[in-house]
Design a protein around this motif. Structure first.
Motif, PDB file in Angstrom:
ATOM      1  N   MET A 114       0.838  -1.213   0.000  1.00 34.49           N
ATOM      2  CA  MET A 114       0.000   0.000   0.000  1.00 34.49           C
ATOM      3  C   MET A 114       0.870   1.259   0.000  1.00 34.49           C
ATOM      4  O   MET A 114       0.583   2.224  -0.706  1.00 34.49           O
ATOM      5  N   LEU A 142      -2.317  10.147   3.909  1.00 33.26           N
ATOM      6  CA  LEU A 142      -2.574   8.751   4.309  1.00 33.26           C
ATOM      7  C   LEU A 142      -1.275   7.994   4.557  1.00 33.26           C
ATOM      8  O   LEU A 142      -1.246   6.990   5.267  1.00 33.26           O
ATOM      9  N   PHE A 146      -0.261   5.085   7.609  1.00 32.63           N
ATOM     10  CA  PHE A 146       0.170   3.781   7.089  1.00 32.63           C
ATOM     11  C   PHE A 146       1.576   3.449   7.587  1.00 32.63           C
ATOM     12  O   PHE A 146       1.856   2.319   7.990  1.00 32.63           O
ATOM     13  N   TRP A 183       0.918 -15.854  15.984  1.00 32.74           N
ATOM     14  CA  TRP A 183       0.582 -14.569  16.635  1.00 32.74           C
ATOM     15  C   TRP A 183       0.645 -14.776  18.134  1.00 32.74           C
ATOM     16  O   TRP A 183       0.179 -15.799  18.649  1.00 32.74           O
ATOM     17  N   LEU A 185       0.045 -12.369  21.557  1.00 33.58           N
ATOM     18  CA  LEU A 185      -0.298 -11.048  22.098  1.00 33.58           C
ATOM     19  C   LEU A 185       0.767 -10.505  23.042  1.00 33.58           C
ATOM     20  O   LEU A 185       1.223  -9.371  22.910  1.00 33.58           O
ATOM     21  N   TYR A 189       2.883  -7.082  22.336  1.00 28.89           N
ATOM     22  CA  TYR A 189       2.769  -5.937  23.259  1.00 28.89           C
ATOM     23  C   TYR A 189       3.699  -6.180  24.441  1.00 28.89           C
ATOM     24  O   TYR A 189       3.263  -6.312  25.568  1.00 28.89           O
TER      25      TYR A 189
ATOM     26  N   ILE B  47      -7.954   5.709  -2.701  1.00 27.44           N
ATOM     27  CA  ILE B  47      -8.233   6.220  -1.347  1.00 27.44           C
ATOM     28  C   ILE B  47      -9.219   5.290  -0.635  1.00 27.44           C
ATOM     29  O   ILE B  47      -9.077   4.988   0.557  1.00 27.44           O
ATOM     30  N   ILE B  49      -9.680   2.015  -1.163  1.00 26.90           N
ATOM     31  CA  ILE B  49      -8.983   0.773  -0.770  1.00 26.90           C
ATOM     32  C   ILE B  49      -8.089   1.046   0.444  1.00 26.90           C
ATOM     33  O   ILE B  49      -8.065   0.277   1.409  1.00 26.90           O
ATOM     34  N   SER B  50      -7.370   2.154   0.399  1.00 31.82           N
ATOM     35  CA  SER B  50      -6.432   2.481   1.486  1.00 31.82           C
ATOM     36  C   SER B  50      -7.158   2.641   2.818  1.00 31.82           C
ATOM     37  O   SER B  50      -6.762   2.055   3.828  1.00 31.82           O
ATOM     38  N   LEU B  51      -8.239   3.445   2.793  1.00 29.11           N
ATOM     39  CA  LEU B  51      -8.966   3.678   4.050  1.00 29.11           C
ATOM     40  C   LEU B  51      -9.581   2.383   4.573  1.00 29.11           C
ATOM     41  O   LEU B  51      -9.522   2.093   5.768  1.00 29.11           O
ATOM     42  N   LEU B  53      -8.593  -0.736   4.068  1.00 32.81           N
ATOM     43  CA  LEU B  53      -7.556  -1.625   4.620  1.00 32.81           C
ATOM     44  C   LEU B  53      -7.033  -1.100   5.950  1.00 32.81           C
ATOM     45  O   LEU B  53      -6.817  -1.851   6.898  1.00 32.81           O
ATOM     46  N   PHE B  54      -6.838   0.204   6.008  1.00 29.59           N
ATOM     47  CA  PHE B  54      -6.303   0.803   7.233  1.00 29.59           C
ATOM     48  C   PHE B  54      -7.258   0.526   8.406  1.00 29.59           C
ATOM     49  O   PHE B  54      -6.842   0.070   9.476  1.00 29.59           O
ATOM     50  N   PHE B  57      -7.139  -3.156   9.481  1.00 32.17           N
ATOM     51  CA  PHE B  57      -5.971  -3.531  10.286  1.00 32.17           C
ATOM     52  C   PHE B  57      -6.070  -2.973  11.707  1.00 32.17           C
ATOM     53  O   PHE B  57      -5.732  -3.662  12.671  1.00 32.17           O
ATOM     54  N   VAL B  58      -6.544  -1.743  11.815  1.00 33.73           N
ATOM     55  CA  VAL B  58      -6.665  -1.147  13.150  1.00 33.73           C
ATOM     56  C   VAL B  58      -7.657  -1.957  13.983  1.00 33.73           C
ATOM     57  O   VAL B  58      -7.395  -2.301  15.144  1.00 33.73           O
ATOM     58  N   LEU B  60      -8.457  -5.019  13.556  1.00 34.80           N
ATOM     59  CA  LEU B  60      -7.835  -6.325  13.812  1.00 34.80           C
ATOM     60  C   LEU B  60      -6.919  -6.269  15.044  1.00 34.80           C
ATOM     61  O   LEU B  60      -6.967  -7.141  15.912  1.00 34.80           O
ATOM     62  N   PHE B  61      -6.113  -5.238  15.120  1.00 33.18           N
ATOM     63  CA  PHE B  61      -5.183  -5.126  16.242  1.00 33.18           C
ATOM     64  C   PHE B  61      -5.924  -4.862  17.556  1.00 33.18           C
ATOM     65  O   PHE B  61      -5.529  -5.350  18.608  1.00 33.18           O
ATOM     66  N   GLY B  64      -7.721  -8.033  18.541  1.00 37.42           N
ATOM     67  CA  GLY B  64      -6.722  -9.016  18.948  1.00 37.42           C
ATOM     68  C   GLY B  64      -6.403  -8.953  20.430  1.00 37.42           C
ATOM     69  O   GLY B  64      -6.005  -9.952  21.038  1.00 37.42           O
ATOM     70  N   ILE B  65      -6.592  -7.783  21.019  1.00 38.69           N
ATOM     71  CA  ILE B  65      -6.294  -7.638  22.447  1.00 38.69           C
ATOM     72  C   ILE B  65      -7.265  -8.485  23.277  1.00 38.69           C
ATOM     73  O   ILE B  65      -6.893  -9.085  24.271  1.00 38.69           O
ATOM     74  N   TRP B  66      -8.527  -8.543  22.837  1.00 39.29           N
ATOM     75  CA  TRP B  66      -9.522  -9.310  23.612  1.00 39.29           C
ATOM     76  C   TRP B  66      -9.702 -10.740  23.127  1.00 39.29           C
ATOM     77  O   TRP B  66      -9.885 -11.645  23.913  1.00 39.29           O
ATOM     78  N   ASP B  68      -7.717 -12.865  21.540  1.00 40.65           N
ATOM     79  CA  ASP B  68      -6.480 -13.525  21.128  1.00 40.65           C
ATOM     80  C   ASP B  68      -6.444 -14.950  21.673  1.00 40.65           C
ATOM     81  O   ASP B  68      -6.668 -15.153  22.838  1.00 40.65           O
TER      82      ASP B  68
END
Lengths: 526, 68
Positions: A114, A142, A146, A183, A185, A189, B47, B49-51, B53-54, B57-58, B60-61, B64-66, B68
């Motif tokens: 990207m 952006l 990223f 993965w 966690l 972290y 734009i 696609i970028s937004l 995907l962004f 991922f956010v 997802l992370f 992932g905290i809860w 996992d």
């Protein structure tokens, strides 16, 4: 023979494996760190240009974005070389790091795609989108989030290698059998993750913007036309201010970073502070050297800002802020002087005074133009990035042979002593002074709802569950040695959670089982 | 090359104003309709696609905290 050493089972490279990885890694750091700074300053310059309807800023931004396209290519090709070199010279590296970070690396790869595409589109659509300028600026903006996300991922892995913390190396039941999750966690972290991320963010903004100012300084030297000189001077000054503002935040983050290392990577902290291990190379303490350069930069930056605040009408850094942060720097060096030796403190103070005097001289010599100071700060900034990266990697405890000595060329797979082992894993007497106590947050971590707990029911299950948390079972059944007690002890020192009873069960099982058929032990607990 | 064509080259190249210097004077905003439509489409799609995907991922992370 250059490429073979008697009795050494690894591929040899000229200069040694460590040198090859160090060279490629530092080359990558020096190029890739620019990219984040470039992305940020391009957006700053484009926004300033749009708000003022002044093309001086926009043209400079376009020029930087062209450099960005170029260095992104160089950084990528260099990164591929680094991956190849790691695969050949440290064959266990990826198989181990993938068990915990496979999915993060996949996300990283998508982000690289990207970023490369967005940078290219942003640059090549520059003159096509003058009717939709805000949209074009938005596309460029952006890049910064990223890069942050990409940075976030690589720092999780980088920090893990220095402060493994309390990673659990999980297994999952995906596919109906126990398997590696890719993965973890608690590994991601880890204790120094946040501080490394913050520190590198500020440092990369500073480095990228100092570099832009440095190139403006060079162009100032080369330009003969008055208008072009005014353009480069203006570009250099706004870039310098962005860089120095980011630079001023570093001691606050740096203090907490050092604080985290003190409690979670005690050996690394001591290596840095006292100058042990590979931090000292060729008789020079490179971490000290880096800080002496930083002190020189704060002296030069302070004098430059003071000078600029009297002349410039716009984009000034408030001097109260500069003085306040210089005081923080002073306290930081005072603290390090107390920890280390006072010689370090006095040397840093002398370097700061020298930097200030040199800056005053250069400004006077070049009739008020910042060109020489811009070039000087870009060069110094380059060295701080290189040395900072080197010191972080070199401060880790080295792997040693069984008698506790370092052995060049033979130290790539660690024996079972002198490795990270937090106190709660210390049943086998392998406790090394890396961690003082278990941090509170570990017990406060949220529970893991939704993940079924797999309980090993047989010794085969135990082998399967514990071993594949770090590597495939192929490595178990293909191992032809008989020293399983030593191997399992080493794995425990790496961080595998195993009670003394489980350890004995596994060692007994591996000692008495012959894996003639290349089939790994199966999970039989279902 | 004839003598005549040689004479068309200015003797002192420093007197030439570089193109980039001329560009510095104007901030060339123009009417949005003058931008090619294909370029606009490419920008919008990228734009988007970028937004997307962004944000993915956010999320997802964070999840992932809860989970996992």
């Amino acid at each position: 023979m250059l490429l073979a050493m008697a009795g050494n089972p690894f591929i040899q490279s000229p200069g040694g494996a460590k040198f090859a990885i160090g060279f490629l890694g530092l080359f990558h750091t020096s190029v890739a760190s620019l990219a984040i700074g470039f992305a940020f300053i391009v957006t700053v310059l484009q926004i300033v240009g749009y708000m003022r309807k002044d093309n001086h800023y926009d043209r400079l931004a376009k020029r930087i974005q062209l450099w960005h396209v170029c260095i992104y290519n160089i950084g990528t090709i260099n990164a591929i070389g680094l991956v190849f070199a790691l695969s050949g010279l440290y064959p266990q590296f990826w198989t181990q790091i993938f068990t915990q970070f496979f999915w993060t690396i996949i996300i990283e790869e998508v982000l690289f795609f990207m970023l490369a595409t967005t940078i290219t589109l942003h640059y090549f659509f520059w003159d096509t989108m003058w009717g939709h300028k805000k949209m074009h600026i938005f596309l460029g903006s952006l890049l910064t989030p990223f890069f942050f996300l990409q940075f976030y991922i690589i720092n999780g892995m980088g920090a893990y290698m220095l402060t493994p913390g309390f990673s659990e190396s999980q297994v999952s039941q995906w596919g109906g059998t126990a398997s590696i999750t890719g993965w973890d966690l608690l590994a991601f972290y880890n204790p120094s993750f946040l501080m490394l991320t913050l520190h590198r963010t500020s440092a990369n903004f500073a480095y990228g913007a100092f570099f832009v100012a440095g190139v403006c300084g060079l162009l100032l030297f080369l330009s003969k036309r008055e208008k072009m000189r005014a353009w480069h001077e203006r570009g250099g000054r706004i870039s310098f201010n962005v860089a120095f503002s980011a630079f001023l935040t570093l001691p606050i983050v740096g203090f907490f970073y050092a604080w985290v290392l003190k409690y979670h990577a005690k050996t690394a902290y001591d290596n840095l502070m006292v100058g042990k291990g590979d931090v000292v190379a060729g008789g020079i303490d490179w971490w000290w050297t880096k800080h002496i350069i930083v002190a020189m930069m704060i002296g030069a930056g302070l004098i430059f800002s003071r000078n600029a605040s009297r002349k410039e009408k716009e984009f000034k850094i408030p001097m109260a802020g500069v003085y306040a942060m210089t005081l923080v720097y002073f306290l930081f060096y005072l603290g390090m002087g107390m920890q280390m030796t006072w010689r370090f403190f006095w040397a840093s103070l002398a370097a700061a005074v020298f930097g200030g005097m040199l800056c005053a001289h250069l400004l006077k010599r070049h009739e008020g133009s910042g060109r020489a100071v811009f070039v000087l700060m870009a060069i110094l900034s380059f060295f701080t990035v290189l040395l900072g990266g080197y010191a972080r990697e070199a401060s880790r405890p080295r792997f040693v042979n069984q008698s506790g000595e370092r052995q060049a060329g033979f130290n790539r797979i660690a024996p079972f002593d002198n490795l990270y082992a937090p106190p709660e894993r210390a049943e086998a007497g392998l406790n090394i002074d890396m961690v003082l106590e278990k941090p509170d947050y570990v017990d406060q971590m949220p529970p893991r709802p939704g993940q079924a707990k797999i309980q090993p029911e047989t010794v085969e299950d135990l082998v399967s569950f514990r071993c594949i948390s770090c590597h495939t079972l192929e490595r178990v059944y293909r191992y032809k040695g008989t020293d399983w007690d030593r191997v399992v002890g080493r794995m425990k020192a790496y961080g595998m959670r195993l009670s003394a009873e489980e350890q004995q069960q596994i060692v007994d099982y591996l000692n008495t089982t012959e894996f003639e058929d290349p089939t790994p032990p199966k999970y039989k607990g279902q | 090359m004839t003598d005549q064509t040689e004479n068309t080259v200015p003797e002192n190249t420093e007197d030439q104003v570089p193109e980039i210097e001329q560009e510095l004077d104007v901030y060339p905003l123009r009417d949005p309709s003058e931008d090619p439509r294909w370029a606009l489409w490419v920008m919008w799609i990228w734009i988007g696609i970028s937004l997307g995907l962004f944000l993915f991922f956010v999320v997802l992370f964070i999840l992932g905290i809860w989970y996992d």
